[in-house]
Structure formats: C-alpha cells, structure tokens
Design a protein around this motif. Structure first.
Motif, PDB file in Angstrom:
ATOM      1  N   GLU A 170       0.870  -1.169   0.000  1.00 45.10           N
ATOM      2  CA  GLU A 170       0.000   0.000   0.000  1.00 45.10           C
ATOM      3  C   GLU A 170       0.920   1.236   0.000  1.00 45.10           C
ATOM      4  O   GLU A 170       2.123   1.134   0.199  1.00 45.10           O
ATOM      5  CB  GLU A 170      -0.912  -0.030   1.253  1.00 45.10           C
ATOM      6  N   MET A 171       0.338   2.399  -0.198  1.00 46.58           N
ATOM      7  CA  MET A 171       1.151   3.609  -0.322  1.00 46.58           C
ATOM      8  C   MET A 171       1.833   3.947   1.010  1.00 46.58           C
ATOM      9  O   MET A 171       1.315   3.646   2.082  1.00 46.58           O
ATOM     10  CB  MET A 171       0.274   4.785  -0.764  1.00 46.58           C
ATOM     11  N   PRO A 172       2.999   4.610   0.930  1.00 45.74           N
ATOM     12  CA  PRO A 172       3.739   4.894   2.168  1.00 45.74           C
ATOM     13  C   PRO A 172       2.912   5.658   3.203  1.00 45.74           C
ATOM     14  O   PRO A 172       3.050   5.407   4.401  1.00 45.74           O
ATOM     15  CB  PRO A 172       4.924   5.737   1.691  1.00 45.74           C
ATOM     16  N   ASP A 173       2.056   6.583   2.733  1.00 50.84           N
ATOM     17  CA  ASP A 173       1.302   7.337   3.744  1.00 50.84           C
ATOM     18  C   ASP A 173       0.304   6.435   4.470  1.00 50.84           C
ATOM     19  O   ASP A 173       0.058   6.594   5.668  1.00 50.84           O
ATOM     20  CB  ASP A 173       0.614   8.569   3.136  1.00 50.84           C
ATOM     21  N   SER A 174      -0.221   5.464   3.764  1.00 50.80           N
ATOM     22  CA  SER A 174      -1.144   4.518   4.390  1.00 50.80           C
ATOM     23  C   SER A 174      -0.410   3.663   5.421  1.00 50.80           C
ATOM     24  O   SER A 174      -0.902   3.425   6.531  1.00 50.80           O
ATOM     25  CB  SER A 174      -1.777   3.641   3.296  1.00 50.80           C
ATOM     26  N   LEU A 175       0.789   3.243   5.053  1.00 47.65           N
ATOM     27  CA  LEU A 175       1.584   2.417   5.969  1.00 47.65           C
ATOM     28  C   LEU A 175       2.056   3.231   7.162  1.00 47.65           C
ATOM     29  O   LEU A 175       1.985   2.788   8.310  1.00 47.65           O
ATOM     30  CB  LEU A 175       2.786   1.816   5.225  1.00 47.65           C
ATOM     31  N   ARG A 176       2.515   4.454   6.857  1.00 47.82           N
ATOM     32  CA  ARG A 176       3.004   5.319   7.950  1.00 47.82           C
ATOM     33  C   ARG A 176       1.905   5.612   8.955  1.00 47.82           C
ATOM     34  O   ARG A 176       2.130   5.668  10.153  1.00 47.82           O
ATOM     35  CB  ARG A 176       3.542   6.633   7.383  1.00 47.82           C
ATOM     36  N   ALA A 177       0.704   5.786   8.433  1.00 52.69           N
ATOM     37  CA  ALA A 177      -0.426   6.076   9.326  1.00 52.69           C
ATOM     38  C   ALA A 177      -0.872   4.825  10.082  1.00 52.69           C
ATOM     39  O   ALA A 177      -1.753   4.897  10.940  1.00 52.69           O
ATOM     40  CB  ALA A 177      -1.592   6.654   8.515  1.00 52.69           C
ATOM     41  N   GLY A 178      -0.304   3.703   9.747  1.00 49.98           N
ATOM     42  CA  GLY A 178      -0.666   2.454  10.444  1.00 49.98           C
ATOM     43  C   GLY A 178      -2.080   2.001  10.118  1.00 49.98           C
ATOM     44  O   GLY A 178      -2.718   1.314  10.934  1.00 49.98           O
ATOM     45  N   LEU A 179      -2.581   2.414   8.943  1.00 50.69           N
ATOM     46  CA  LEU A 179      -3.951   2.007   8.608  1.00 50.69           C
ATOM     47  C   LEU A 179      -4.016   0.486   8.615  1.00 50.69           C
ATOM     48  O   LEU A 179      -3.200  -0.185   7.985  1.00 50.69           O
ATOM     49  CB  LEU A 179      -4.378   2.552   7.245  1.00 50.69           C
ATOM     50  N   PRO A 180      -4.988  -0.046   9.331  1.00 49.97           N
ATOM     51  CA  PRO A 180      -4.935  -1.479   9.625  1.00 49.97           C
ATOM     52  C   PRO A 180      -5.283  -2.374   8.436  1.00 49.97           C
ATOM     53  O   PRO A 180      -5.903  -1.948   7.469  1.00 49.97           O
ATOM     54  CB  PRO A 180      -5.985  -1.637  10.726  1.00 49.97           C
ATOM     55  N   VAL A 181      -4.875  -3.616   8.566  1.00 49.77           N
ATOM     56  CA  VAL A 181      -5.355  -4.696   7.710  1.00 49.77           C
ATOM     57  C   VAL A 181      -6.386  -5.460   8.545  1.00 49.77           C
ATOM     58  O   VAL A 181      -6.103  -5.835   9.684  1.00 49.77           O
ATOM     59  CB  VAL A 181      -4.207  -5.643   7.295  1.00 49.77           C
ATOM     60  N   VAL A 182      -7.574  -5.618   7.983  1.00 50.70           N
ATOM     61  CA  VAL A 182      -8.658  -6.326   8.676  1.00 50.70           C
ATOM     62  C   VAL A 182      -8.834  -7.665   7.982  1.00 50.70           C
ATOM     63  O   VAL A 182      -9.104  -7.720   6.782  1.00 50.70           O
ATOM     64  CB  VAL A 182      -9.968  -5.500   8.621  1.00 50.70           C
ATOM     65  N   SER A 183      -8.653  -8.737   8.728  1.00 47.76           N
ATOM     66  CA  SER A 183      -8.594 -10.070   8.117  1.00 47.76           C
ATOM     67  C   SER A 183      -9.675 -10.980   8.697  1.00 47.76           C
ATOM     68  O   SER A 183      -9.822 -11.086   9.927  1.00 47.76           O
ATOM     69  CB  SER A 183      -7.196 -10.639   8.391  1.00 47.76           C
ATOM     70  N   LEU A 184     -10.417 -11.631   7.827  1.00 45.76           N
ATOM     71  CA  LEU A 184     -11.479 -12.560   8.240  1.00 45.76           C
ATOM     72  C   LEU A 184     -11.141 -13.954   7.755  1.00 45.76           C
ATOM     73  O   LEU A 184     -10.730 -14.141   6.604  1.00 45.76           O
ATOM     74  CB  LEU A 184     -12.822 -12.127   7.642  1.00 45.76           C
ATOM     75  N   SER A 185     -11.347 -14.929   8.611  1.00 46.42           N
ATOM     76  CA  SER A 185     -11.057 -16.318   8.260  1.00 46.42           C
ATOM     77  C   SER A 185     -12.352 -17.111   8.162  1.00 46.42           C
ATOM     78  O   SER A 185     -13.235 -16.981   9.021  1.00 46.42           O
ATOM     79  CB  SER A 185     -10.176 -16.962   9.333  1.00 46.42           C
ATOM     80  N   LEU A 186     -12.441 -17.956   7.141  1.00 46.16           N
ATOM     81  CA  LEU A 186     -13.640 -18.780   6.943  1.00 46.16           C
ATOM     82  C   LEU A 186     -13.222 -20.163   6.447  1.00 46.16           C
ATOM     83  O   LEU A 186     -12.271 -20.288   5.679  1.00 46.16           O
ATOM     84  CB  LEU A 186     -14.568 -18.136   5.896  1.00 46.16           C
ATOM     85  N   GLY A 187     -13.976 -21.168   6.880  1.00 42.14           N
ATOM     86  CA  GLY A 187     -13.684 -22.523   6.413  1.00 42.14           C
ATOM     87  C   GLY A 187     -12.689 -23.210   7.334  1.00 42.14           C
ATOM     88  O   GLY A 187     -12.731 -23.039   8.558  1.00 42.14           O
ATOM     89  N   ASP A 188     -11.776 -23.973   6.740  1.00 47.04           N
ATOM     90  CA  ASP A 188     -10.818 -24.720   7.557  1.00 47.04           C
ATOM     91  C   ASP A 188      -9.916 -23.787   8.357  1.00 47.04           C
ATOM     92  O   ASP A 188      -9.627 -22.663   7.934  1.00 47.04           O
ATOM     93  CB  ASP A 188      -9.945 -25.605   6.659  1.00 47.04           C
ATOM     94  N   ALA A 189      -9.478 -24.309   9.498  1.00 48.61           N
ATOM     95  CA  ALA A 189      -8.570 -23.537  10.355  1.00 48.61           C
ATOM     96  C   ALA A 189      -7.163 -23.535   9.760  1.00 48.61           C
ATOM     97  O   ALA A 189      -6.828 -24.368   8.914  1.00 48.61           O
ATOM     98  CB  ALA A 189      -8.539 -24.162  11.747  1.00 48.61           C
TER      99      ALA A 189
END
Ligand SMILES: O=C(O)CCC(=O)C(=O)O
Ligand SMILES: [Fe+2]
Length: 370
Positions: free
Chosen positions: A256-275
């Motif tokens: 992602e762009m440096p400003d997005s990373l610098r701002a610590g904009l999160p990654v939101v991750s969802l898991s479905l199906g097998d563990a």
C-alpha cells in the motif's frame, strides 16, 4: 533468502523495484457498483436467515486437474473446478441451503463467545494486533462465502497468481477494488498480467462489515490497555482461497502507499472454512515466529504499531470448517481469507476523495516483503 523462501514463494514477494507504471483510474461510483451488481445474482433471505443465491450454478464441467508448469511451486494441482471462462469455483455446484427448521446446533465458533455474546479476545499478541475469536456469526460467514463464491466465478474472479519467475502462489486469489500484482508487488486497476479483467468492487455490505469489525477490534485493543486503530476506508479486499496444501510464506503487507503504511492504517482479516496456523513475528525468521490458530469466523486486525508484522499461513487443518458453513454453502475443502486494506491515507480537506478506489498511481516503488 532462507530455506523458507526457496520452498515457498512469498505472497507479497521479495523486495524488488520494478519501475512498473500503473494507470490511474477514476474511482468506482455508486452507479458503477450498481451496474456491477449486473443483475447476475440476488440474495433472498430465507426463513432460516440464510441467503439463497438465485444465480444458476456455474456450469462446471468435470475437470481434468489443471496441468501445472514444470517450474510450478504448487505441491499438487488445484482441485477446484473451473468455469468456462477459467475462474475457479470455491464451492460445490448445486448446493441447496439447509432446510432444517429445528433449533440450530451450537455453532463451533460460539464456544468462544462469552455469555453476552462478546467474542473472545486473545491475549499476548504484539501491540497493534488484535484477534477476536468467533467474531463473525454463522449467518455472516455463510453470506460471505456465498457472495465471494459468486463474485469469484465472474470476471476478475479466482485465479492462481504467478511470480515473474513463473512460480505460482499456493493459493487462489480474487482481488476486489484494486488488483494486487505479484509480478510487480504493486496494485493495479486491471489484472494486466493475467486476463486484463477489472477487479470487482468490494460489495458495500462487506465494507460496512469491515467497519464493524474494526470498531470491535478497537474496543478490544482499548480494553487491553492499547489504543484504537486508525479508521479505515477499505478500497482493497483480497480474497485468498487455500486448498489443503495451500500456504503463504513469511511476508509483510507493504504494497500500500507509504502514507497509508506510515499512518498504520490497519489490515482487517477474516477467516472462513478450515482452520490454519498463522505465524507472526518481528522478522522473517520463521524460527523466531509465534503461531496462533485462526478458525472460521475469527477476526484478526493488525495496524498502528502492528501494521508491519511479518506473517505467514503455514498449514491448513483439514476437515475443521464448521459443518453448517459447508452444508449451507458447499465450500470446498480449504480456507477462505479476506483482507481489507486502504491503498492511500486520506488527507482530508476539500476535494479529497473518500470511499472506494484509490487509483493506483504509484507502482514504481519497491514493495512487498523485505
Ligand atoms: O490468509 C491469511 O490469513 C493471510 C493473508 C495475507 O497475509 C495476505 O493476503 O497478505
Ligand atoms: Fe499478508
């Protein structure tokens, strides 16, 4: 490169400056989104609260296992059937929704829920990393699988990405919003190296769900003595489907762009199906990494001080998907993961674009795993 790198191609690649240029594109408008809904499918809430797809199943012919090139890193051929236009189908065809009318059996993930229905937050994770076990309800999981499956058999749907070296990732991917291109470790507006398809937009209800997820994760972070995550307006959603032999090498998400990373904009991750076993650490060194199990319905968020954690998917545990999810959706053996991201930080002020679409303007910096 360590041994891990040799064996397992890295999803977000190794550092390389490609100099690739990417076309800026105007943002998806609501009208585009509606057009994209394309009358191909609709959701009918059933009496069960499930969602019944009216889209006829993709006419999937019994499939020869796909021939892998000799330099493929895939340990075994994909078992997923392909639609005539080549997209992979993560669900079995012709699955009818459950017709049972009795009380539902307790859902596997509900064992993690506290009496008030509050998902359980996992302790001991690094600052800026929150895991809420069993966050998604079963109905949400079913709806996600249905909808991702239907988008996934359409234009820009599931495919197996490759690196510039010809090695292929051990997963099937569909990008929404922007296309993540492993050959250049950059985001693009079209899937230029594959079929030129435009990634489908992120469904609006998934954007809304992502907002709820982030709010819940922020609450959990604060309850644990940390800070709220910066707000996210996701314009990228990557859907990964890992078959039983699927995995993903140690990497950082830094395309992602440096400003997005610098701002610590999160990654939101969802898991479905097998563990799966999800490994994370401060460096790429797998020996130093910790492992946490991600199960169907779990929500993982990493942002702020945790935004640059190294992470990998090391093992999919067979036959661990909630039976109700498999029954209702026909989800094939494996694990579906969605990650929501924001390409560039929004600076505010007049004329600032908000919402979907970043216009991937800068593909030229070295992105990917360090
Ligand atoms: O499947 C997962 O849990 C992680 C996916 C991931 O790391 C990515 O898409 O960058
Ligand atoms: Fe990642």
């Amino acid at each position: 490169m360590d041994a891990q790198d040799v064996e397992i191609p890295l999803h977000h690649g190794d550092d390389r400056s490609t100099g690739a240029s990417v076309n800026a594109r105007s943002l998806m408008t609501t009208n585009d989104l509606l057009k994209y809904a394309r009358g191909m499918h609709a959701w009918l809430p059933s009496t069960m609260g499930l969602y019944v797809s009216t889209l006829p199943p993709c006419a999937v012919s019994p499939q020869e296992p796909e021939q892998q090139p000799s330099n493929s890193f895939l340990s075994e051929p994909s078992q997923l059937p392909r639609c005539p236009d080549g997209a992979y189908d993560i669900c079995s065809v012709g699955v009818a929704p459950s017709t049972s009318t009795g009380p539902r059996a307790p859902l596997p993930h509900q064992q993690y829920r506290a009496p008030g229905g509050v998902p359980r937050s996992v302790d001991g994770l690094p600052p800026g990393v929150v895991l809420l076990k069993g966050y998604l309800t079963m109905d949400e999981q079913i709806r996600i699988v249905h909808e991702i499956r239907e988008l996934g058999i359409g234009p820009g749907g599931f495919y197996i990405p490759s690196y510039i070296t010809g090695g292929r990732l051990w997963l099937h991917m569909m990008c929404m919003g922007l296309h993540w291109e492993p050959r250049t470790n950059s985001y693009e507006t079209i899937r230029s190296s594959h079929d030129g398809a435009t990634p489908p937009p992120i469904p609006a209800w998934l954007v809304e769900l992502c907002g709820r997820c982030l709010a819940a994760a922020s609450d959990a972070a604060v309850a644990a003595g940390g800070s709220r995550f910066p707000p996210l307006q996701p314009d990228i959603c990557l859907a990964n489907f890992y078959e039983r032999s699927g995995k993903l090498g140690m990497h950082q998400d830094k395309d992602e762009m440096p400003d997005s990373l610098r701002a610590g904009l999160p990654v939101v991750s969802l898991s479905l199906g097998d563990a799966t076993d999800f490994q994370y650490g401060k460096s790429r060194d797998i020996e130093e990494a910790s492992t946490v199990r991600l199960e169907s319905g779990d929500l993982l968020v990493f942002g702020g001080p945790g935004r640059m954690i190294f992470h990998s998917v090391s093992k999919v545990h067979p036959n661990t998907a909630p039976p109700e999810l498999v029954r209702a959706t026909g989800l094939r053996p494996g694990r579906l993961n969605l990650t929501f991201r924001q390409y560039r930080a929004l600076t505010g002020g007049p004329g600032t674009r908000t919402g979907t679409g970043a216009g991937a303007g800068a593909g030229a910096r070295g992105k990917g795993t360090s």
